[in-house]
Design a protein around this motif. Structure first.
Motif, PDB file in Angstrom:
ATOM      1  N   VAL A  14       0.819  -1.210   0.000  1.00  0.00           N
ATOM      2  CA  VAL A  14       0.000   0.000   0.000  1.00  0.00           C
ATOM      3  C   VAL A  14       0.854   1.262   0.000  1.00  0.00           C
ATOM      4  N   ALA A  15       1.821   1.358   0.900  1.00  0.00           N
ATOM      5  CA  ALA A  15       2.617   2.579   1.013  1.00  0.00           C
ATOM      6  C   ALA A  15       3.420   2.834  -0.262  1.00  0.00           C
ATOM      7  N   ALA A  16       4.014   1.786  -0.832  1.00  0.00           N
ATOM      8  CA  ALA A  16       4.830   1.967  -2.036  1.00  0.00           C
ATOM      9  C   ALA A  16       3.972   2.362  -3.230  1.00  0.00           C
ATOM     10  N   ILE A  17       2.808   1.744  -3.374  1.00  0.00           N
ATOM     11  CA  ILE A  17       1.928   2.092  -4.488  1.00  0.00           C
ATOM     12  C   ILE A  17       1.431   3.529  -4.342  1.00  0.00           C
ATOM     13  N   ALA A  18       1.049   3.896  -3.122  1.00  0.00           N
ATOM     14  CA  ALA A  18       0.584   5.264  -2.889  1.00  0.00           C
ATOM     15  C   ALA A  18       1.684   6.269  -3.185  1.00  0.00           C
ATOM     16  N   GLY A  19       2.919   5.949  -2.800  1.00  0.00           N
ATOM     17  CA  GLY A  19       4.028   6.845  -3.090  1.00  0.00           C
ATOM     18  C   GLY A  19       4.276   6.981  -4.581  1.00  0.00           C
ATOM     19  N   LYS A  20       4.197   5.888  -5.305  1.00  0.00           N
ATOM     20  CA  LYS A  20       4.407   5.920  -6.751  1.00  0.00           C
ATOM     21  C   LYS A  20       3.348   6.765  -7.434  1.00  0.00           C
ATOM     22  N   ARG A  21       2.122   6.692  -6.982  1.00  0.00           N
ATOM     23  CA  ARG A  21       1.027   7.422  -7.604  1.00  0.00           C
ATOM     24  C   ARG A  21       0.855   8.830  -7.045  1.00  0.00           C
ATOM     25  N   GLY A  22       1.623   9.184  -6.030  1.00  0.00           N
ATOM     26  CA  GLY A  22       1.496  10.519  -5.449  1.00  0.00           C
ATOM     27  C   GLY A  22       0.152  10.743  -4.788  1.00  0.00           C
ATOM     28  N   LEU A  23      -0.330   9.753  -4.073  1.00  0.00           N
ATOM     29  CA  LEU A  23      -1.674   9.826  -3.499  1.00  0.00           C
ATOM     30  C   LEU A  23      -1.716  10.545  -2.154  1.00  0.00           C
ATOM     31  N   GLY A  24      -0.558  10.775  -1.546  1.00  0.00           N
ATOM     32  CA  GLY A  24      -0.559  11.364  -0.213  1.00  0.00           C
ATOM     33  C   GLY A  24      -0.946  10.317   0.821  1.00  0.00           C
ATOM     34  N   PRO A  25      -1.445  10.749   1.988  1.00  0.00           N
ATOM     35  CA  PRO A  25      -1.811   9.797   3.037  1.00  0.00           C
ATOM     36  C   PRO A  25      -2.919   8.841   2.567  1.00  0.00           C
ATOM     37  N   VAL A  26      -2.731   7.562   2.822  1.00  0.00           N
ATOM     38  CA  VAL A  26      -3.734   6.558   2.473  1.00  0.00           C
ATOM     39  C   VAL A  26      -3.975   5.657   3.674  1.00  0.00           C
ATOM     40  N   ALA A  27      -5.098   4.970   3.668  1.00  0.00           N
ATOM     41  CA  ALA A  27      -5.372   3.983   4.711  1.00  0.00           C
ATOM     42  C   ALA A  27      -4.298   2.897   4.649  1.00  0.00           C
ATOM     43  N   PRO A  28      -3.862   2.356   5.799  1.00  0.00           N
ATOM     44  CA  PRO A  28      -2.763   1.389   5.825  1.00  0.00           C
ATOM     45  C   PRO A  28      -3.215  -0.034   5.498  1.00  0.00           C
ATOM     46  N   TYR A  29      -4.160  -0.155   4.613  1.00  0.00           N
ATOM     47  CA  TYR A  29      -4.662  -1.458   4.192  1.00  0.00           C
ATOM     48  C   TYR A  29      -5.293  -1.286   2.821  1.00  0.00           C
ATOM     49  N   PHE A  30      -5.683  -2.390   2.214  1.00  0.00           N
ATOM     50  CA  PHE A  30      -6.457  -2.307   0.973  1.00  0.00           C
ATOM     51  C   PHE A  30      -7.677  -3.205   1.107  1.00  0.00           C
ATOM     52  N   ILE A  31      -8.592  -3.052   0.181  1.00  0.00           N
ATOM     53  CA  ILE A  31      -9.825  -3.842   0.217  1.00  0.00           C
ATOM     54  C   ILE A  31      -9.909  -4.717  -1.036  1.00  0.00           C
ATOM     55  N   ASP A  32     -10.093  -6.000  -0.823  1.00  0.00           N
ATOM     56  CA  ASP A  32     -10.373  -6.916  -1.927  1.00  0.00           C
ATOM     57  C   ASP A  32     -11.865  -6.848  -2.226  1.00  0.00           C
ATOM     58  N   ALA A  33     -12.243  -6.208  -3.326  1.00  0.00           N
ATOM     59  CA  ALA A  33     -13.661  -6.070  -3.653  1.00  0.00           C
ATOM     60  C   ALA A  33     -14.284  -7.435  -3.940  1.00  0.00           C
ATOM     61  N   ASP A  34     -15.543  -7.583  -3.563  1.00  0.00           N
ATOM     62  CA  ASP A  34     -16.244  -8.828  -3.855  1.00  0.00           C
ATOM     63  C   ASP A  34     -16.705  -8.831  -5.306  1.00  0.00           C
TER      64      ASP A  34
END
Length: 229
Positions: free
Chosen positions: A155-175
């Protein structure tokens, strides 16, 4: 070293080995109990009604069913190499701006290639499983943010690559509620915990009993000859 001290040393090491093998067997029994408890907890989370996606996540939140509303951020997809029941391909990770102003990465699901992952416009509601970040990369393959090459959902590396700023420290697997032509296929999360601890425990206990039997076989002749070990 005379013969008697040598035999004493052998006896001590042999008894220590037997004790160590029994301890390893007991440790595996305890690990099995812990693993069965973990499996029961996760199964309970999978069956529970979805709850609001939290601000933070703890290990006990893994695989909890959650729900949140918001808008996907266009042109910010990240593709993470995947191996699924549908074959090899990619997980499509898309950031969502939630109704309360947070940014959360959503694994929208599986695509066979990196092209044509149709975006869902407007406000959407996502339900799925909360997953903890997967930092570093996959087995023997590290993530390469510079090259935008991903082997784990960090999550942190992807957010950094995309320049997203602060993100939740998890991701969600959509159903799979929104599976449609041209969209990633959700609902493919495999929840499986290997549990071979009973086999390991039996193996260690068997080795301990074999070692104990060998020790008895070795020490009996010494006692018959009047030696004390």
């Amino acid at each position: 070293m005379t013969r008697r001290p040598a035999k004493v040393l052998v006896a001590i090491l042999w008894v220590a080995a037997i004790s160590g093998l029994f301890a390893l067997g007991t440790w595996q029994v305890e690990r099995r109990a812990w693993k069965l408890g973990l499996i029961a907890q996760v199964q309970a989370r999978l069956k529970a009604a979805p709850v609001a996606a939290p601000d933070k996540a703890h290990p006990e939140d893994a695989y909890r069913r959650v729900i949140m509303g918001g808008t996907f951020i266009a042109d910010q997809d990240s593709f993470v190499q995947a191996s699924t029941v549908r074959g090899p391909g990619w997980w499509v990770m898309t950031p969502m701006r939630t109704d309360d102003g947070r940014t959360v990465l959503v694994n929208r699901g599986y695509m066979a290639d990196r092209k044509g992952a149709a975006m869902i416009p407007g406000h959407v509601t996502v339900t799925g499983l909360l997953r903890l970040s997967e930092p570093g990369g996959g087995f023997l393959r590290g993530n390469d943010p510079v090259a935008d090459r991903w082997y784990s959902r960090d999550v942190a590396a992807i957010a950094g690559k995309r320049g997203l700023g602060p993100v939740a420290p998890y991701f969600i697997d959509a159903d799979g509620a929104r599976n449609a032509p041209g969209q990633p296929v959700g609902g493919l999360t495999v929840v499986s915990f290997p549990n071979n601890h009973l086999v390991y425990a039996v193996t260690w206990y068997t080795l301990a009993m074999m070692a104990a039997a060998g020790f008895v076989y070795w020490i009996k002749p010494l006692r018959r000859r009047g030696h004390r070990v």
